[in-house]
Enzyme design. Structure first.
Site, PDB file in Angstrom:
ATOM      1  N   ASP A  38       0.724  -1.256  -0.048  1.00  0.00           N
ATOM      2  CA  ASP A  38       0.141  -0.100   0.086  1.00  0.00           C
ATOM      3  C   ASP A  38       0.974   1.268  -0.066  1.00  0.00           C
ATOM      4  OD1 ASP A  38      -3.253   0.210   0.794  1.00  0.00           O
ATOM      5  OD2 ASP A  38      -2.085   2.045   1.123  1.00  0.00           O
ATOM      6  N   TYR A 162     -13.505   7.901 -13.314  1.00  0.00           N
ATOM      7  CA  TYR A 162     -13.285   6.526 -12.380  1.00  0.00           C
ATOM      8  C   TYR A 162     -13.996   5.503 -13.301  1.00  0.00           C
ATOM      9  CZ  TYR A 162     -14.457   3.198  -8.589  1.00  0.00           C
ATOM     10  OH  TYR A 162     -14.203   2.353  -7.706  1.00  0.00           O
ATOM     11  N   LYS A 166     -12.151   2.153 -14.705  1.00  0.00           N
ATOM     12  CA  LYS A 166     -12.644   0.772 -14.633  1.00  0.00           C
ATOM     13  C   LYS A 166     -12.983   0.035 -15.761  1.00  0.00           C
ATOM     14  CE  LYS A 166     -12.134   1.103  -9.988  1.00  0.00           C
ATOM     15  NZ  LYS A 166     -10.830   0.100  -9.240  1.00  0.00           N
ATOM     16  N   THR A 197     -16.633   0.851   3.038  1.00  0.00           N
ATOM     17  CA  THR A 197     -15.351   0.818   3.238  1.00  0.00           C
ATOM     18  C   THR A 197     -14.737   2.508   3.373  1.00  0.00           C
ATOM     19  OG1 THR A 197     -14.440   1.339   0.995  1.00  0.00           O
ATOM     20  CG2 THR A 197     -14.793  -0.937   1.424  1.00  0.00           C
TER      21      THR A 197
HETATM   22  N1  LIG Z   1     -15.978   0.470  -1.863  1.00  0.00           N
HETATM   23  C1  LIG Z   1     -16.649   0.284  -2.918  1.00  0.00           C
HETATM   24  O1  LIG Z   1     -17.919   0.442  -2.963  1.00  0.00           O
HETATM   25  C2  LIG Z   1     -16.102  -0.227  -4.338  1.00  0.00           C
HETATM   26  C3  LIG Z   1     -16.827  -0.486  -5.196  1.00  0.00           C
HETATM   27  C4  LIG Z   1     -16.265  -0.791  -6.481  1.00  0.00           C
HETATM   28  C5  LIG Z   1     -14.794  -0.944  -6.493  1.00  0.00           C
HETATM   29  N2  LIG Z   1     -14.041  -0.398  -5.528  1.00  0.00           N
HETATM   30  C6  LIG Z   1     -12.698  -0.454  -5.754  1.00  0.00           C
HETATM   31  O2  LIG Z   1     -11.965  -1.302  -4.589  1.00  0.00           O
HETATM   32  C7  LIG Z   1     -10.578  -1.009  -4.542  1.00  0.00           C
HETATM   33  C8  LIG Z   1     -10.194  -0.720  -3.079  1.00  0.00           C
HETATM   34  O3  LIG Z   1     -11.180   0.273  -2.504  1.00  0.00           O
HETATM   35  P1  LIG Z   1     -11.876   0.218  -1.115  1.00  0.00           P
HETATM   36  O4  LIG Z   1     -13.171   0.584  -1.199  1.00  0.00           O
HETATM   37  O5  LIG Z   1     -11.292  -1.083  -0.543  1.00  0.00           O
HETATM   38  O6  LIG Z   1     -10.999   1.554  -0.561  1.00  0.00           O
HETATM   39  P2  LIG Z   1     -10.067   2.088   0.560  1.00  0.00           P
HETATM   40  O7  LIG Z   1      -9.872   3.522   0.507  1.00  0.00           O
HETATM   41  O8  LIG Z   1     -10.669   1.498   1.776  1.00  0.00           O
HETATM   42  O9  LIG Z   1      -8.722   1.362   0.253  1.00  0.00           O
HETATM   43  C9  LIG Z   1      -8.074   1.692  -0.928  1.00  0.00           C
HETATM   44  C10 LIG Z   1      -6.524   1.567  -0.638  1.00  0.00           C
HETATM   45  O10 LIG Z   1      -5.689   1.812  -1.680  1.00  0.00           O
HETATM   46  C11 LIG Z   1      -4.628   2.649  -1.413  1.00  0.00           C
HETATM   47  N3  LIG Z   1      -4.254   3.432  -2.310  1.00  0.00           N
HETATM   48  C12 LIG Z   1      -4.653   4.451  -2.996  1.00  0.00           C
HETATM   49  N4  LIG Z   1      -3.990   4.882  -3.905  1.00  0.00           N
HETATM   50  C13 LIG Z   1      -2.704   4.152  -4.059  1.00  0.00           C
HETATM   51  C14 LIG Z   1      -1.454   4.425  -4.839  1.00  0.00           C
HETATM   52  N5  LIG Z   1      -1.434   5.157  -5.526  1.00  0.00           N
HETATM   53  N6  LIG Z   1      -0.749   3.322  -4.673  1.00  0.00           N
HETATM   54  C15 LIG Z   1      -0.880   2.405  -3.701  1.00  0.00           C
HETATM   55  N7  LIG Z   1      -2.097   2.097  -2.717  1.00  0.00           N
HETATM   56  C16 LIG Z   1      -2.835   3.217  -3.019  1.00  0.00           C
HETATM   57  C17 LIG Z   1      -5.115   3.543   0.010  1.00  0.00           C
HETATM   58  O11 LIG Z   1      -4.084   3.838   0.439  1.00  0.00           O
HETATM   59  C18 LIG Z   1      -5.983   2.496   0.545  1.00  0.00           C
HETATM   60  O12 LIG Z   1      -5.454   1.627   1.522  1.00  0.00           O
HETATM   61  C19 LIG Z   1     -10.553   0.297  -5.387  1.00  0.00           C
HETATM   62  O13 LIG Z   1      -9.747  -0.155  -6.613  1.00  0.00           O
HETATM   63  C20 LIG Z   1     -11.955   0.659  -5.312  1.00  0.00           C
HETATM   64  O14 LIG Z   1     -11.997   1.385  -6.806  1.00  0.00           O
HETATM   65  C21 LIG Z   1     -14.497   0.030  -4.267  1.00  0.00           C
END
Ligand SMILES: NC(=O)c1ccc[n+]([C@@H]2O[C@H](COP(=O)([O-])OP(=O)(O)OC[C@H]3O[C@@H](n4cnc5c(N)ncnc54)[C@H](O)[C@@H]3O)[C@@H](O)[C@H]2O)c1
Length: 255
Positions: A38, A162, A166, A197
Site C-alpha cells: 500500500d 473513474y 474501471k 469501506t
Molecule cells: N468500496 C466500494 O464501494 C468499491 C466499489 C467498487 C470498486 N471498488 C474498488 O475497490 C478498490 C479498493 O477500494 P476500497 O473501497 O477498499 O477503498 P479504501 O480506500 O478502503 O482502500 C484503498 C486502498 O488503496 C490504497 N491506495 C490508494 N492509492 C494508492 C496508490 N497510488 N498506491 C498504492 N496504494 C494506494 C489506499 O491507501 C487504501 O489503503 C479500489 O480499486 C476501488 O475503486 C470499491
C-alpha cells in the site's frame, strides 16, 4: 482443514484498508503467505500484524502503484520473501473525490484530475500486471485478479474518469487473459457494487437511501464479501475461469 490457497504466495495492493485488507486476511486464512502493499506502509503493517497474530505469514511493502519503479521493487520484494508469486490482487484505487470536486460532469473535469485518476486506477493496474506477469511466466503460471467495479460495466454520471478507468481495467483483464491462457496464467476481475469501506464512507448517510433504490438486496456489501470471491478466483477451484468480470453487488447490475 486445508485452505484453498495452501502453499501459495500472494501479493495484494491497497492492502492497508477496505477490500484489500479483508482479502489479504482471507488469503492468509486460506493458507497463503501474503505480501501486503500500500502507499500507506503503516496501514499495510497493521494488516500484517493482524495476519501474523492469527498465525499467518505476511510482510508489509510501501508502494505507490502510480510509480513503475516502486511496482517493480514491490514485486521483487514479494518474490524475495516468499520465493514465487502465485496470486496477485491488483486492488489499490481511489475515488473521484480524491482527484477533484464532487459532482462534476465530463465537461467540468480538469485534464489533471482525469490524468491522476488514470495514473492510479488504470495505469497502476497495467504496471502491476506487467511486472507480475514477468514473474509468473518465469515460474510457469499464476492467477491475477484486478479490482474493477460495477462502474467498469455501466456509466455513472459525475464519475467519468473513474468509470473510464474501471472500464479500462475490464479491457486489460480480458486481453491479458487471452494473451497468457496457454502459459498457465489466469486473469480475472472482480466488480464490486457499493461496499462499506473508508472509500465510500464520506457522505454515505446522505446518499444511502438514494443509492439503495438501485440495489435489490437493499444494503451495502462488506469487504469480506468481495474477499471471498477474490480468494476463490485465485484458487485452483477457479481453474477454468479466465477473462471474466465477476460481479459481487447485491444485484445492482442485474436490475
Ligand atoms: N468500496 C466500494 O464501494 C468499491 C466499489 C467498487 C470498486 N471498488 C474498488 O475497490 C478498490 C479498493 O477500494 P476500497 O473501497 O477498499 O477503498 P479504501 O480506500 O478502503 O482502500 C484503498 C486502498 O488503496 C490504497 N491506495 C490508494 N492509492 C494508492 C496508490 N497510488 N498506491 C498504492 N496504494 C494506494 C489506499 O491507501 C487504501 O489503503 C479500489 O480499486 C476501488 O475503486 C470499491
Amino acid at each position: 482443514m486445508a485452505g484453498i490457497l495452501d502453499g501459495k504466495s500472494a501479493l495484494v495492493t491497497g492492502g492497508a484498508s477496505g477490500i484489500g485488507r479483508a482479502t489479504a486476511l482471507a488469503m492468509a486464512r486460506e493458507g497463503a503467505r501474503v505480501a501486503v502493499a500500500d502507499q500507506s506502509e503503516g496501514g499495510a503493517a497493521e494488516t500484517v500484524a493482524m495476519i501474523n497474530a492469527a498465525g499467518g505469514q505476511s510482510i508489509a511493502i510501501g508502494a505507490d502503484v502510480s510509480d513503475e519503479a516502486q511496482i517493480e521493487a514491490m514485486v521483487a520484494r514479494s518474490v524475495a520473501a516468499f520465493g514465487r508469486l502465485d496470486c496477485a490482487f491488483n486492488n489499490a484505487g481511489i475515488a473521484p473525490r480524491h482527484v477533484g470536486p464532487a459532482g462534476q460532469r465530463t465537461h467540468e473535469m480538469s485534464r489533471q484530475s482525469f490524468d491522476r485518476m488514470m495514473a492510479i486506477n488504470l495505469t497502476g493496474v497495467f504496471l502491476c500486471m506487467k511486472h507480475e506477469i514477468v514473474q509468473m511466466l518465469k515460474q510457469g503460471g499464476g492467477a491475477i485478479v484486478n479490482t474493477a467495479s460495477v462502474a467498469g460495466l455501466v456509466g455513472l454520471p459525475t464519475a467519468a474518469s473513474y468509470v473510464a478507468a474501471k472500464h479500462g481495467v475490464v479491457g486489460l483483464t480480458k486481453t491479458a487473459a487471452m494473451e497468457y491462457a496457454q502459459e498457465g496464467i489466469r486473469v480475472n476481475c472482480v466488480n464490486p457494487g457499493y461496499i462499506k469501506t473508508p472509500m465510500t464512507e464520506p457522505g454515505m448517510a446522505e446518499r444511502y437511501e438514494r443509492l439503495m433504490t438501485k440495489v435489490p438486496m437493499n444494503r451495502l456489501g462488506v469487504p469480506e464479501e468481495i474477499a471471498e470471491a477474490v480468494v476463490w478466483m485465485c484458487s485452483e477451484r477457479a481453474s477454468f475461469m479466465t477473462g471474466a468480470s465477476h460481479v459481487v453487488d447485491g444485484g445492482y447490475y442485474a436490475a
